[in-house]
Scaffold this motif. Structure first.
Motif, PDB file in Angstrom:
ATOM      1  N   ALA A 117     -14.898 -16.974  19.186  1.00  0.00           N
ATOM      2  CA  ALA A 117     -14.988 -17.617  20.497  1.00  0.00           C
ATOM      3  C   ALA A 117     -15.716 -18.951  20.386  1.00  0.00           C
ATOM      4  O   ALA A 117     -15.396 -19.907  21.085  1.00  0.00           O
ATOM      5  N   ALA A 118     -16.703 -19.022  19.507  1.00  0.00           N
ATOM      6  CA  ALA A 118     -17.509 -20.236  19.423  1.00  0.00           C
ATOM      7  C   ALA A 118     -16.815 -21.331  18.621  1.00  0.00           C
ATOM      8  O   ALA A 118     -17.005 -22.505  18.895  1.00  0.00           O
ATOM      9  N   PHE A 119     -16.043 -20.947  17.616  1.00  0.00           N
ATOM     10  CA  PHE A 119     -15.619 -21.985  16.670  1.00  0.00           C
ATOM     11  C   PHE A 119     -14.116 -22.120  16.476  1.00  0.00           C
ATOM     12  O   PHE A 119     -13.665 -23.097  15.919  1.00  0.00           O
ATOM     13  N   VAL A 120     -13.347 -21.118  16.858  1.00  0.00           N
ATOM     14  CA  VAL A 120     -11.905 -21.259  16.666  1.00  0.00           C
ATOM     15  C   VAL A 120     -11.318 -21.787  17.958  1.00  0.00           C
ATOM     16  O   VAL A 120     -11.517 -21.199  19.021  1.00  0.00           O
ATOM     17  N   PRO A 121     -10.636 -22.939  17.899  1.00  0.00           N
ATOM     18  CA  PRO A 121     -10.099 -23.518  19.127  1.00  0.00           C
ATOM     19  C   PRO A 121      -9.114 -22.569  19.810  1.00  0.00           C
ATOM     20  O   PRO A 121      -8.302 -21.930  19.138  1.00  0.00           O
ATOM     21  N   ALA A 122      -9.217 -22.464  21.128  1.00  0.00           N
ATOM     22  CA  ALA A 122      -8.337 -21.562  21.887  1.00  0.00           C
ATOM     23  C   ALA A 122      -7.021 -22.248  22.163  1.00  0.00           C
ATOM     24  O   ALA A 122      -6.684 -22.567  23.290  1.00  0.00           O
ATOM     25  N   GLU A 123      -6.263 -22.548  21.130  1.00  0.00           N
ATOM     26  CA  GLU A 123      -4.976 -23.205  21.330  1.00  0.00           C
ATOM     27  C   GLU A 123      -3.854 -22.291  20.853  1.00  0.00           C
ATOM     28  O   GLU A 123      -4.065 -21.436  19.988  1.00  0.00           O
ATOM     29  N   ASN A 124      -2.681 -22.493  21.437  1.00  0.00           N
ATOM     30  CA  ASN A 124      -1.545 -21.672  21.039  1.00  0.00           C
ATOM     31  C   ASN A 124      -0.861 -22.275  19.821  1.00  0.00           C
ATOM     32  O   ASN A 124      -0.705 -23.483  19.726  1.00  0.00           O
ATOM     33  N   VAL A 125      -0.506 -21.414  18.904  1.00  0.00           N
ATOM     34  CA  VAL A 125       0.136 -21.900  17.682  1.00  0.00           C
ATOM     35  C   VAL A 125       1.649 -21.797  17.805  1.00  0.00           C
ATOM     36  O   VAL A 125       2.357 -22.778  17.734  1.00  0.00           O
ATOM     37  N   ILE A 126       2.112 -20.576  17.996  1.00  0.00           N
ATOM     38  CA  ILE A 126       3.554 -20.363  18.160  1.00  0.00           C
ATOM     39  C   ILE A 126       3.743 -19.681  19.503  1.00  0.00           C
ATOM     40  O   ILE A 126       3.344 -18.528  19.658  1.00  0.00           O
ATOM     41  N   GLY A 127       4.329 -20.374  20.458  1.00  0.00           N
ATOM     42  CA  GLY A 127       4.555 -19.783  21.767  1.00  0.00           C
ATOM     43  C   GLY A 127       3.242 -19.296  22.361  1.00  0.00           C
ATOM     44  O   GLY A 127       2.253 -20.026  22.372  1.00  0.00           O
ATOM     45  N   PRO A 128       3.212 -18.038  22.834  1.00  0.00           N
ATOM     46  CA  PRO A 128       1.994 -17.535  23.471  1.00  0.00           C
ATOM     47  C   PRO A 128       0.940 -17.056  22.461  1.00  0.00           C
ATOM     48  O   PRO A 128      -0.138 -16.645  22.849  1.00  0.00           O
ATOM     49  N   ILE A 129       1.265 -17.097  21.167  1.00  0.00           N
ATOM     50  CA  ILE A 129       0.320 -16.564  20.174  1.00  0.00           C
ATOM     51  C   ILE A 129      -0.735 -17.622  19.869  1.00  0.00           C
ATOM     52  O   ILE A 129      -0.429 -18.733  19.421  1.00  0.00           O
ATOM     53  N   GLY A 130      -1.984 -17.241  20.150  1.00  0.00           N
ATOM     54  CA  GLY A 130      -3.072 -18.193  20.002  1.00  0.00           C
ATOM     55  C   GLY A 130      -3.687 -18.135  18.621  1.00  0.00           C
ATOM     56  O   GLY A 130      -3.571 -17.144  17.903  1.00  0.00           O
ATOM     57  N   LEU A 131      -4.385 -19.229  18.281  1.00  0.00           N
ATOM     58  CA  LEU A 131      -5.033 -19.310  16.979  1.00  0.00           C
ATOM     59  C   LEU A 131      -6.148 -18.267  16.863  1.00  0.00           C
ATOM     60  O   LEU A 131      -6.329 -17.630  15.820  1.00  0.00           O
ATOM     61  N   GLN A 132      -6.895 -18.059  17.988  1.00  0.00           N
ATOM     62  CA  GLN A 132      -7.995 -17.081  17.954  1.00  0.00           C
ATOM     63  C   GLN A 132      -7.481 -15.683  17.616  1.00  0.00           C
ATOM     64  O   GLN A 132      -8.044 -14.979  16.783  1.00  0.00           O
ATOM     65  N   GLY A 133      -6.379 -15.322  18.284  1.00  0.00           N
ATOM     66  CA  GLY A 133      -5.792 -14.003  18.029  1.00  0.00           C
ATOM     67  C   GLY A 133      -5.321 -13.874  16.592  1.00  0.00           C
ATOM     68  O   GLY A 133      -5.510 -12.848  15.955  1.00  0.00           O
ATOM     69  N   LEU A 134      -4.733 -14.957  16.076  1.00  0.00           N
ATOM     70  CA  LEU A 134      -4.225 -14.917  14.706  1.00  0.00           C
ATOM     71  C   LEU A 134      -5.361 -14.715  13.705  1.00  0.00           C
ATOM     72  O   LEU A 134      -5.228 -13.951  12.746  1.00  0.00           O
ATOM     73  N   VAL A 135      -6.477 -15.400  13.942  1.00  0.00           N
ATOM     74  CA  VAL A 135      -7.614 -15.252  13.032  1.00  0.00           C
ATOM     75  C   VAL A 135      -8.110 -13.808  13.058  1.00  0.00           C
ATOM     76  O   VAL A 135      -8.337 -13.198  12.012  1.00  0.00           O
ATOM     77  N   LEU A 136      -8.224 -13.238  14.269  1.00  0.00           N
ATOM     78  CA  LEU A 136      -8.691 -11.857  14.388  1.00  0.00           C
ATOM     79  C   LEU A 136      -7.725 -10.900  13.688  1.00  0.00           C
ATOM     80  O   LEU A 136      -8.127  -9.994  12.951  1.00  0.00           O
ATOM     81  N   PHE A 137      -6.437 -11.149  13.894  1.00  0.00           N
ATOM     82  CA  PHE A 137      -5.398 -10.337  13.250  1.00  0.00           C
ATOM     83  C   PHE A 137      -5.547 -10.400  11.731  1.00  0.00           C
ATOM     84  O   PHE A 137      -5.536  -9.382  11.031  1.00  0.00           O
ATOM     85  N   GLY A 138      -5.745 -11.616  11.226  1.00  0.00           N
ATOM     86  CA  GLY A 138      -5.907 -11.803   9.784  1.00  0.00           C
ATOM     87  C   GLY A 138      -7.106 -11.045   9.255  1.00  0.00           C
ATOM     88  O   GLY A 138      -7.039 -10.375   8.216  1.00  0.00           O
ATOM     89  N   LEU A 139      -8.233 -11.127  10.000  1.00  0.00           N
ATOM     90  CA  LEU A 139      -9.449 -10.440   9.562  1.00  0.00           C
ATOM     91  C   LEU A 139      -9.221  -8.933   9.522  1.00  0.00           C
ATOM     92  O   LEU A 139      -9.702  -8.236   8.628  1.00  0.00           O
ATOM     93  N   TYR A 140      -8.464  -8.434  10.507  1.00  0.00           N
ATOM     94  CA  TYR A 140      -8.215  -6.995  10.567  1.00  0.00           C
ATOM     95  C   TYR A 140      -7.353  -6.539   9.408  1.00  0.00           C
ATOM     96  O   TYR A 140      -7.544  -5.483   8.849  1.00  0.00           O
ATOM     97  N   PHE A 141      -6.380  -7.377   9.031  1.00  0.00           N
ATOM     98  CA  PHE A 141      -5.416  -6.867   8.068  1.00  0.00           C
ATOM     99  C   PHE A 141      -5.732  -7.170   6.621  1.00  0.00           C
ATOM    100  O   PHE A 141      -5.200  -6.532   5.722  1.00  0.00           O
ATOM    101  N   VAL A 142      -6.673  -8.096   6.420  1.00  0.00           N
ATOM    102  CA  VAL A 142      -7.059  -8.346   5.038  1.00  0.00           C
ATOM    103  C   VAL A 142      -7.886  -7.153   4.529  1.00  0.00           C
ATOM    104  O   VAL A 142      -7.861  -6.821   3.349  1.00  0.00           O
ATOM    105  N   ALA A 143      -8.564  -6.448   5.451  1.00  0.00           N
ATOM    106  CA  ALA A 143      -9.460  -5.363   5.045  1.00  0.00           C
ATOM    107  C   ALA A 143      -8.728  -4.176   4.407  1.00  0.00           C
ATOM    108  O   ALA A 143      -9.070  -3.777   3.296  1.00  0.00           O
ATOM    109  N   PRO A 144      -7.705  -3.601   5.071  1.00  0.00           N
ATOM    110  CA  PRO A 144      -7.009  -2.481   4.406  1.00  0.00           C
ATOM    111  C   PRO A 144      -6.334  -2.890   3.112  1.00  0.00           C
ATOM    112  O   PRO A 144      -6.260  -2.091   2.170  1.00  0.00           O
ATOM    113  N   LEU A 145      -5.862  -4.163   3.055  1.00  0.00           N
ATOM    114  CA  LEU A 145      -5.272  -4.628   1.798  1.00  0.00           C
ATOM    115  C   LEU A 145      -6.315  -4.580   0.696  1.00  0.00           C
ATOM    116  O   LEU A 145      -6.061  -4.107  -0.417  1.00  0.00           O
TER     117      LEU A 145
END
Lengths: 632, 90
Positions: free
Chosen positions: A383-411
């Protein structure tokens, strides 16, 4: 009375309970001993030690519940415990004087193989046959008196959940010295056993039971290629939801109650060190133990329910192939999935994994799963540092970063598991074997005692360590107490005290070590405090930055923070990337470490896990910082 | 046990090749190592009748019925067990 007889009556009779998993051994143990089991660990191994006392007519007895096993021929140190207990080779564990073999009457034929190995120990032995009612229901029969004659030992049929036969069994147990013993032992050579089993089955005129019709019908759906997979996904989603979401109201309630308790103490005790200790140290510490209980109780309630019904074996059967890819087996899946919510119940759930090596690997990688305590840290920094902008359509950069953090862990967890399985903990020692038991109506009493036992084991064994660690961390953050200049605001005074505390000094001392990641001493203090629980990082930063609420104003404060020597911002994108990556990998959780120590019965494995995860965290954080800096 | 009543020579296969619904008898167990001994302790003794019930949705492991219970084995472990196929099975 002779001396021998006097000694006999003084020391309790020790009875060893032996049986395969699913034989009804636990139900029989509970029926014999009530709910007074003493639970501990055998020295040096992960095997649970359970003993319960039993009052026989005029004679005290102790029932030793030996771990469920299909064989007395050990192929791992954990399995060897059974043989060692029987031989009296374990210090402080007197060997049982007499043995009770528990066998499911419906699969007596298989159990006879275990019985031969028990008889070879040449101790007074009796056989308890469970599920006699199911045998009859499935059109099977056997003559227990003829079985007695064929085996040469007493045979007692029981229906454990109804208590039938327990009285007869108790009478028989009073005097093991009088039990008949076999004239000739069964053949010790496995090649000759098949004939012996057939002859015993014929001698007791056993009518083999028909297949369990209901089980056949249910399995047509439960392990059906499509329906079975869908059911599996639904059950696993329920597990996830249970720990992730449904436990939350209870956990919030506990946190709130702890808040009230702290408040009440502050009102009752004059302000000062004692009030601080009680409110922030002790009560917060107790809270950090019992806050895990909702998750643990819910996880084990579902786990044991499905286990008792017979579904957990099917779930392992369905998912085994996927788990085999990373060198683990189906039964490890629930533990890893649960660790997405919290590694503490996840690590406790590895008890269902029978292979000690697989269990250890699962325990070691479970904390890599993205647990819910990481979320507040991710949320603050994103929330503090990732800009709240949309990357592809409604998918935002913040959500993508969170998604990435979640999925790198099980890998990462899968990779580490595969590496550990091949390097540090190799071995094909145990073939994958899994019994699919017949579906059964679960017993409410057994279920309650299993769930209650798990919760109590956590409080008693891991809880004490967590409590001590929380108090120690509180002391590090509080002492030595340096009086703040009198003109400071309360928030600034708290920040001043923290800076001059032991934790503040440690933060400054480790600054050179974490500087390559872009972290300053303030982040260092936050990392140190987050050892209590990852989310404490956020509240500690709030204290360091002397902000009132850990939300909006903290975001502003860390955005604006400037390094006094270089004049540049502390929280640059590369530093934030490094910090997020650090939290993905680091084992910043005392509760997990304590649970790991208890479940592996050593401090070596938690130390190893802490070490390898710290190395991964540091390495990948450095990489993340370098890559982000290069991209900007 | 010799199967004198059957003139055709029974086909020897590995347990992994037993299709769901087919039955057979254990002919030969792997060498006398810990894995072989464990499988025998689970009831897979020579001459034991065994029936393949079904495969896991992902194709492996498979579940077998023997000695009054259901046991799951992975293909790799089942492949070490030799069986004779029952000709009469449906």
């Amino acid at each position: 009375m002779t001396q021998l007889a006097a000694a006999r009556d003084l020391s309790p009779l020790r009875l060893g309970l032996i049986g395969s998993p699913n034989s009804g051994k636990t139900t029989l143990f509970n029926a014999l001993t009530g709910l007074r089991a003493k639970v501990g660990n055998y020295p040096g191994v992960t095997v649970e030690r359970r003993e319960g006392s039993l009052n026989l007519a005029g004679r005290q007895a102790v029932v030793i519940d030996l771990p469920g096993t299909y064989s007395l021929d050990p192929i791992s140190p954990d399995e060897a415990v059974v043989t060692q207990v029987l031989a009296g080779e374990i210090e402080d564990v007197a060997p049982p004087e007499a043995l009770i073999v528990v066998a499911d009457a419906c699969s007596l034929e298989r159990s006879l193989l275990l019985i031969t190995q028990v008889l070879a120990k040449e101790k007074p032995t009796c056989l308890v046959l469970t599920m006699m009612d199911e045998l009859a229901a499935r059109g099977g029969s056997l003559d227990t008196q003829r079985l007695e004659a064929a085996l040469g030992i007493p045979v007692v049929p029981v229906v454990g959940h109804r208590g039938q036969g327990i009285r007869t069994l108790r009478e028989r147990l009073t005097d093991p010295e009088a039990w008949s013993q076999p004239q000739i032992l069964p053949p010790g050579d496995r090649a000759a056993l098949s004939g012996w089993v057939d002859s015993v089955m014929t001698a007791c005129s056993a009518q083999r039971p028909a297949a369990h019709a209901l089980t056949e019908r249910i399995d047509r759906v439960v392990v059906h290629p499509v329906l079975g997979s869908l059911l599996f996904l639904a059950v696993m989603l329920t597990f996830f939801q249970l720990i992730f979401a449904w436990a939350t109201p209870a956990m919030d309630g506990i946190n709130e109650a702890m808040g009230w308790a702290s408040e009440a103490v502050r009102n009752a005790v004059p302000p000062g060190l004692l009030a601080d200790f009680l409110a922030d140290g002790l009560i917060a510490g107790v809270g950090s133990v019992i806050v895990f209980l909702p998750q643990i109780v819910l996880l084990f309630a579902l786990l044991y329910l499905l286990e008792d019904v017979g579904y957990m074996a099917r779930a392992a059967f369905v998912v085994d192939r996927a788990m085999a890819r990373i060198g683990l087996e189906g039964r490890a899946f629930v533990a890893l999935l649960s660790s997405f919510a919290c590694a503490v119940p996840g690590i406790m759930a590895t008890r269902t994994v029978p292979s000690p090596r697989d269990r250890l690997v699962t325990i070691l990688v479970a904390p890599l799963m993205t647990c819910s305590a990481r979320l507040p840290v991710y949320a603050l920094l994103i929330a503090a540092f990732v800009p709240a902008e949309n990357v592809i359509g409604p998918i935002g950069l913040q959500g993508l970063v969170l998604f990435g953090l979640y999925f790198v862990a099980p890998l990462a967890a899968m990779t580490v598991a595969a590496v550990l399985r091949r390097s540090l903990l190799p071995g094909e020692g145990m073939p994958f074997t899994l019994e699919l038991p017949s579906y059964r109506m679960p017993s409410l009493r057994l279920w309650l005692s299993q769930v209650g036992g798990s919760a109590w084991a956590f409080v008693r064994r891991a809880g004490t360590i967590i409590l001590v660690a929380s108090v120690v961390l509180w002391m590090l953050l509080t002492f030595p107490r340096t009086p703040a200049p009198p003109d400071l605001e309360p928030e600034a005074a708290a920040a001043y005290a923290l800076e001059h505390s032991a934790a503040g000094r440690i933060g400054k001392a480790i600054e050179p070590a974490i500087a390559p990641l872009g972290f300053d001493w303030k982040i260092g203090v936050g990392l140190l405090a987050s050892l209590a629980a990852r989310e404490v990082f956020v509240s500690t930063l709030a204290q360091v930055y002397a902000t009132e609420d850990p939300d909006a104003s903290l975001r502003e404060a860390i955005r604006a923070d400037i390094d006094p020597t270089t004049g540049r911002k502390i929280f640059t994108p590369p530093t934030v990337a490094a910090l997020l990556t650090f939290f993905v990998f680091a084992l910043q959780c005392t509760s997990t470490i304590a649970t790991m120590a208890r479940e592996t019965n050593s401090w070596r494995w938690p130390a190893f896990a802490f070490g390898y995860m710290l190395a991964l965290a540091y390495g990948f954080a450095f990489l993340a910082r370098t890559v982000t800096a290069a991209l900007i | 046990m010799k199967s004198n009543f059957n003139n055709s020579k029974p086909a020897i296969r590995s347990l992994a090749d037993l299709l769901p619904g087919e039955t057979g008898r254990v002919a030969k167990m792997p060498a006398d190592n810990s894995v072989g001994r464990r499988l025998m302790d689970l009831g897979l003794l020579p001459d034991t009748p065994i029936r393949a019930l079904r495969r896991s949705p992902l194709g492996d492991p498979s579940v077998y019925e023997l000695r009054g219970y259901r046991l799951c084995l992975r293909r790799a472990d089942a492949a070490t067990i030799q069986i004779t196929l029952d000709k009469l099975s449906p």
